[in-house]
Design a protein around this motif. Structure first.
Motif, PDB file in Angstrom:
ATOM      1  N   GLU A 195      33.989  24.060 -26.877  1.00 17.11           N
ATOM      2  CA  GLU A 195      32.696  24.031 -26.898  1.00 17.11           C
ATOM      3  C   GLU A 195      31.975  23.847 -28.334  1.00 17.11           C
ATOM      4  OE1 GLU A 195      31.502  27.663 -25.406  1.00 17.11           O
ATOM      5  OE2 GLU A 195      32.939  27.759 -23.665  1.00 17.11           O
ATOM      6  N   PHE A 196      32.718  23.679 -29.421  1.00 18.69           N
ATOM      7  CA  PHE A 196      32.350  23.667 -30.595  1.00 18.69           C
ATOM      8  C   PHE A 196      31.257  22.339 -30.667  1.00 18.69           C
ATOM      9  CE2 PHE A 196      33.316  21.326 -35.030  1.00 18.69           C
ATOM     10  CZ  PHE A 196      32.792  22.240 -35.676  1.00 18.69           C
ATOM     11  N   MET A 197      30.111  22.840 -31.310  1.00 19.71           N
ATOM     12  CA  MET A 197      29.089  21.947 -31.526  1.00 19.71           C
ATOM     13  C   MET A 197      28.180  21.593 -30.347  1.00 19.71           C
ATOM     14  SD  MET A 197      28.655  21.492 -34.949  1.00 19.71           S
ATOM     15  CE  MET A 197      28.230  19.888 -35.423  1.00 19.71           C
ATOM     16  N   ALA A 198      28.777  21.948 -29.104  1.00 23.78           N
ATOM     17  CA  ALA A 198      28.076  21.534 -27.852  1.00 23.78           C
ATOM     18  C   ALA A 198      26.487  22.211 -27.810  1.00 23.78           C
ATOM     19  CB  ALA A 198      28.704  22.027 -26.670  1.00 23.78           C
ATOM     20  N   PRO A 199      25.869  21.521 -27.152  1.00 18.68           N
ATOM     21  CA  PRO A 199      24.492  22.171 -26.855  1.00 18.68           C
ATOM     22  C   PRO A 199      24.313  23.451 -26.662  1.00 18.68           C
ATOM     23  CG  PRO A 199      24.539  20.104 -26.044  1.00 18.68           C
ATOM     24  CD  PRO A 199      25.805  20.366 -26.228  1.00 18.68           C
ATOM     25  N   LEU A 200      23.538  24.360 -27.329  1.00 21.24           N
ATOM     26  CA  LEU A 200      23.781  25.683 -27.095  1.00 21.24           C
ATOM     27  C   LEU A 200      24.895  26.751 -27.475  1.00 21.24           C
ATOM     28  CD1 LEU A 200      21.209  25.834 -24.134  1.00 21.24           C
ATOM     29  CD2 LEU A 200      20.642  25.686 -26.582  1.00 21.24           C
ATOM     30  N   SER A 201      25.937  26.063 -28.018  1.00 23.35           N
ATOM     31  CA  SER A 201      27.148  26.655 -27.934  1.00 23.35           C
ATOM     32  C   SER A 201      27.141  27.626 -29.054  1.00 23.35           C
ATOM     33  CB  SER A 201      28.205  25.698 -28.366  1.00 23.35           C
ATOM     34  OG  SER A 201      29.509  26.452 -28.844  1.00 23.35           O
ATOM     35  N   PRO A 202      27.801  28.847 -28.992  1.00 24.67           N
ATOM     36  CA  PRO A 202      27.780  29.892 -30.097  1.00 24.67           C
ATOM     37  C   PRO A 202      28.567  29.240 -31.145  1.00 24.67           C
ATOM     38  CG  PRO A 202      29.050  30.422 -28.321  1.00 24.67           C
ATOM     39  CD  PRO A 202      28.270  29.292 -27.907  1.00 24.67           C
ATOM     40  N   LEU A 203      29.464  28.374 -30.945  1.00 24.11           N
ATOM     41  CA  LEU A 203      30.343  27.634 -32.115  1.00 24.11           C
ATOM     42  C   LEU A 203      29.579  26.757 -32.603  1.00 24.11           C
ATOM     43  CD1 LEU A 203      33.662  27.915 -30.346  1.00 24.11           C
ATOM     44  CD2 LEU A 203      32.943  29.416 -32.081  1.00 24.11           C
ATOM     45  N   ASN A 204      28.509  26.869 -33.547  1.00 27.22           N
ATOM     46  CA  ASN A 204      27.856  26.068 -34.110  1.00 27.22           C
ATOM     47  C   ASN A 204      28.588  25.528 -35.246  1.00 27.22           C
ATOM     48  OD1 ASN A 204      25.436  24.358 -34.880  1.00 27.22           O
ATOM     49  ND2 ASN A 204      24.172  26.326 -35.335  1.00 27.22           N
ATOM     50  N   GLY A 205      28.028  24.096 -35.983  1.00 27.07           N
ATOM     51  CA  GLY A 205      28.549  23.521 -37.033  1.00 27.07           C
ATOM     52  C   GLY A 205      28.709  24.386 -38.411  1.00 27.07           C
ATOM     53  N   HIS A 206      27.744  25.390 -38.232  1.00 24.06           N
ATOM     54  CA  HIS A 206      27.837  26.474 -39.264  1.00 24.06           C
ATOM     55  C   HIS A 206      28.071  27.886 -38.919  1.00 24.06           C
ATOM     56  CE1 HIS A 206      25.894  23.058 -41.184  1.00 24.06           C
ATOM     57  NE2 HIS A 206      26.637  23.382 -42.428  1.00 24.06           N
ATOM     58  N   PRO A 207      28.643  28.699 -39.373  1.00 20.79           N
ATOM     59  CA  PRO A 207      29.160  30.329 -38.552  1.00 20.79           C
ATOM     60  C   PRO A 207      27.846  31.042 -38.676  1.00 20.79           C
ATOM     61  CG  PRO A 207      30.796  29.610 -40.110  1.00 20.79           C
ATOM     62  CD  PRO A 207      29.702  28.671 -40.691  1.00 20.79           C
ATOM     63  N   ALA A 208      27.627  31.658 -37.654  1.00 21.02           N
ATOM     64  CA  ALA A 208      26.458  32.645 -37.118  1.00 21.02           C
ATOM     65  C   ALA A 208      27.008  33.954 -36.706  1.00 21.02           C
ATOM     66  CB  ALA A 208      25.722  31.984 -36.004  1.00 21.02           C
ATOM     67  N   ARG A 209      26.664  34.899 -37.719  1.00 19.03           N
ATOM     68  CA  ARG A 209      27.074  36.453 -37.428  1.00 19.03           C
ATOM     69  C   ARG A 209      26.852  36.852 -35.868  1.00 19.03           C
ATOM     70  NH1 ARG A 209      25.214  41.299 -38.113  1.00 19.03           N
ATOM     71  NH2 ARG A 209      22.918  40.656 -38.307  1.00 19.03           N
ATOM     72  N   LEU A 210      25.766  36.694 -35.561  1.00 17.25           N
ATOM     73  CA  LEU A 210      25.378  37.381 -34.333  1.00 17.25           C
ATOM     74  C   LEU A 210      26.083  36.497 -33.135  1.00 17.25           C
ATOM     75  CD1 LEU A 210      21.436  38.252 -34.857  1.00 17.25           C
ATOM     76  CD2 LEU A 210      23.643  39.797 -35.141  1.00 17.25           C
ATOM     77  N   LYS A 211      26.451  35.349 -33.153  1.00 20.39           N
ATOM     78  CA  LYS A 211      27.278  34.855 -32.263  1.00 20.39           C
ATOM     79  C   LYS A 211      28.763  34.572 -32.207  1.00 20.39           C
ATOM     80  CE  LYS A 211      23.156  31.727 -31.837  1.00 20.39           C
ATOM     81  NZ  LYS A 211      22.825  30.029 -31.812  1.00 20.39           N
ATOM     82  N   VAL A 212      29.251  34.668 -33.437  1.00 23.42           N
ATOM     83  CA  VAL A 212      30.728  34.617 -33.184  1.00 23.42           C
ATOM     84  C   VAL A 212      31.566  35.810 -33.806  1.00 23.42           C
ATOM     85  CG1 VAL A 212      32.759  33.329 -34.232  1.00 23.42           C
ATOM     86  CG2 VAL A 212      30.445  32.189 -33.810  1.00 23.42           C
ATOM     87  N   PRO A 213      32.287  36.395 -33.043  1.00 25.49           N
ATOM     88  CA  PRO A 213      33.026  37.778 -33.716  1.00 25.49           C
ATOM     89  C   PRO A 213      34.003  37.566 -34.606  1.00 25.49           C
ATOM     90  CG  PRO A 213      33.266  37.652 -31.108  1.00 25.49           C
ATOM     91  CD  PRO A 213      32.656  36.048 -31.529  1.00 25.49           C
ATOM     92  N   GLY A 214      33.874  38.193 -35.608  1.00 24.43           N
ATOM     93  CA  GLY A 214      34.752  37.766 -36.849  1.00 24.43           C
ATOM     94  C   GLY A 214      33.945  37.274 -38.096  1.00 24.43           C
ATOM     95  N   VAL A 215      32.691  36.862 -37.857  1.00 19.60           N
ATOM     96  CA  VAL A 215      32.034  36.179 -38.762  1.00 19.60           C
ATOM     97  C   VAL A 215      30.944  37.175 -39.541  1.00 19.60           C
ATOM     98  CG1 VAL A 215      29.899  34.469 -39.168  1.00 19.60           C
ATOM     99  CG2 VAL A 215      31.761  33.838 -37.866  1.00 19.60           C
ATOM    100  N   GLU A 216      31.041  37.354 -40.615  1.00 17.74           N
ATOM    101  CA  GLU A 216      30.400  38.403 -41.353  1.00 17.74           C
ATOM    102  C   GLU A 216      28.732  38.222 -41.761  1.00 17.74           C
ATOM    103  OE1 GLU A 216      31.179  41.613 -41.749  1.00 17.74           O
ATOM    104  OE2 GLU A 216      33.329  41.534 -41.316  1.00 17.74           O
ATOM    105  N   THR A 217      28.790  36.877 -42.022  1.00 17.79           N
ATOM    106  CA  THR A 217      27.523  36.439 -42.496  1.00 17.79           C
ATOM    107  C   THR A 217      27.088  34.867 -42.133  1.00 17.79           C
ATOM    108  OG1 THR A 217      25.622  36.492 -44.256  1.00 17.79           O
ATOM    109  CG2 THR A 217      27.909  35.839 -44.881  1.00 17.79           C
TER     110      THR A 217
END
Length: 302
Positions: A124-146
């Protein structure tokens, strides 16, 4: 009529993979250094395979930098950090920040290998509305700090994390990975100066020194050398290593021996592991074709 897109389900821990990670990581960290390095190398190859297929499926990404930073990320999560994929916000976790946030595919592939979320979701990387955006998002991806992406932002946040641990009397460490071209942003040197002033020995900054940035070589854009002396002059304990030598990386991630923050200058090759991508500036965000992915995966298997 205009189709209404539905957002994919939120990312949640892959409990089975997370349990396996915790057991394997504990065993790996108890191995003799050479054996641990060999296992980390094998894990890095699997992550590189996921990076290539993930970017190919998405049709976009930053494959060159993803491949150069892979060994640094794998060694961090599998060989060094106290990570808790079953409880990503565990209060005593070590903090990891990918300041070069455009290399999200490498971070996502590494997090998935640890069970922070199912590997199948990489599609789902970079798919529309995917939490796996092209840049990490803290509120969408577990393990991302900021959230990271704008260069020069992640390192100051990591410095704040390390200072926060100091103020709270906590033992967790912070590790931040920067691109070398990113060091042309002045905010990084403000963070370096602040961390040294506060003697944040719990902070390790790792420079992915592949000597290429978007469109040109770093030294042709704004020379960084002598990089080791610059970090030392800012008051940091400096370690210069081969950024693809897993044993050297693991040793460089050891805690400070001087009471100062640690700067690891990891000499890497952009596109590492795939000969036709290695050290080629055009692969900063070029996407491999079907044939190129096949060739690259075959080469990684050798």
């Amino acid at each position: 009529m205009t189709a209404i897109l539905e957002a994919p389900a939120p990312l949640t821990t892959d409990q089975s993979a997370a349990g396996s990670y915790l057991k394997r990581a504990a065993r790996l960290r108890a191995l003799p250094p050479a054996e641990a390095a060999a296992e980390l190398a094998a894990l890095s190859t699997l992550v590189r395979r996921d990076i290539l297929t993930t970017i190919h499926t998405a049709g976009m990404g930053h494959v060159g930098g993803d491949l150069s930073v892979t060994d640094l990320l794998v060694t961090a999560f599998w060989g060094t950090l106290r990570a808790h994929p079953q409880e990503p916000d565990h209060p005593l976790r070590d903090r990891f920040v990918l300041s070069k946030g455009h290399c999200a595919a490498a971070l996502y592939s590494t997090l998935a290998s640890c069970g922070f979320f199912p590997r199948a979701r990489l599609s789902e990387f970079m798919a529309p509305l995917s939490p796996l955006n092209g840049h990490p998002a803290r509120l969408k991806v577990p393990g991302v700090e900021t959230n990271t992406g704008p260069l020069g932002h992640g390192f100051p946040v990591a410095t704040g994390c390390a200072l926060g641990a100091r103020l709270r009397g906590e033992s967790w460490r912070t590790l931040v990975v920067l691109g070398d071209g990113e060091l042309q942003e002045g905010s990084n040197w403000e963070a370096a100066m602040t961390a040294a002033h506060h003697e944040l020995a719990n902070l390790t900054a790792v420079v992915d020194r592949n000597r290429l940035q978007q469109g040109a070589r770093t030294e042709d854009t704004a020379s960084l050398e002598p990089l080791d002396k610059k970090w030392a002059s800012f008051g940091w304990e400096v370690r210069v290593i081969d950024g693809h030598d897993h044993q050297a990386i693991k040793e460089a991630y050891a805690p400070s021996t001087t009471g100062r923050p640690v700067a690891v200058i990891a000499n890497t090759v952009k596109g590492k592991g795939v000969s036709f991508i290695e050290d080629r500036v055009e692969w900063h965000h070029k996407v491999p074709t079907d044939e190129q992915v096949t060739l690259a995966l075959e080469e990684l298997d050798q």
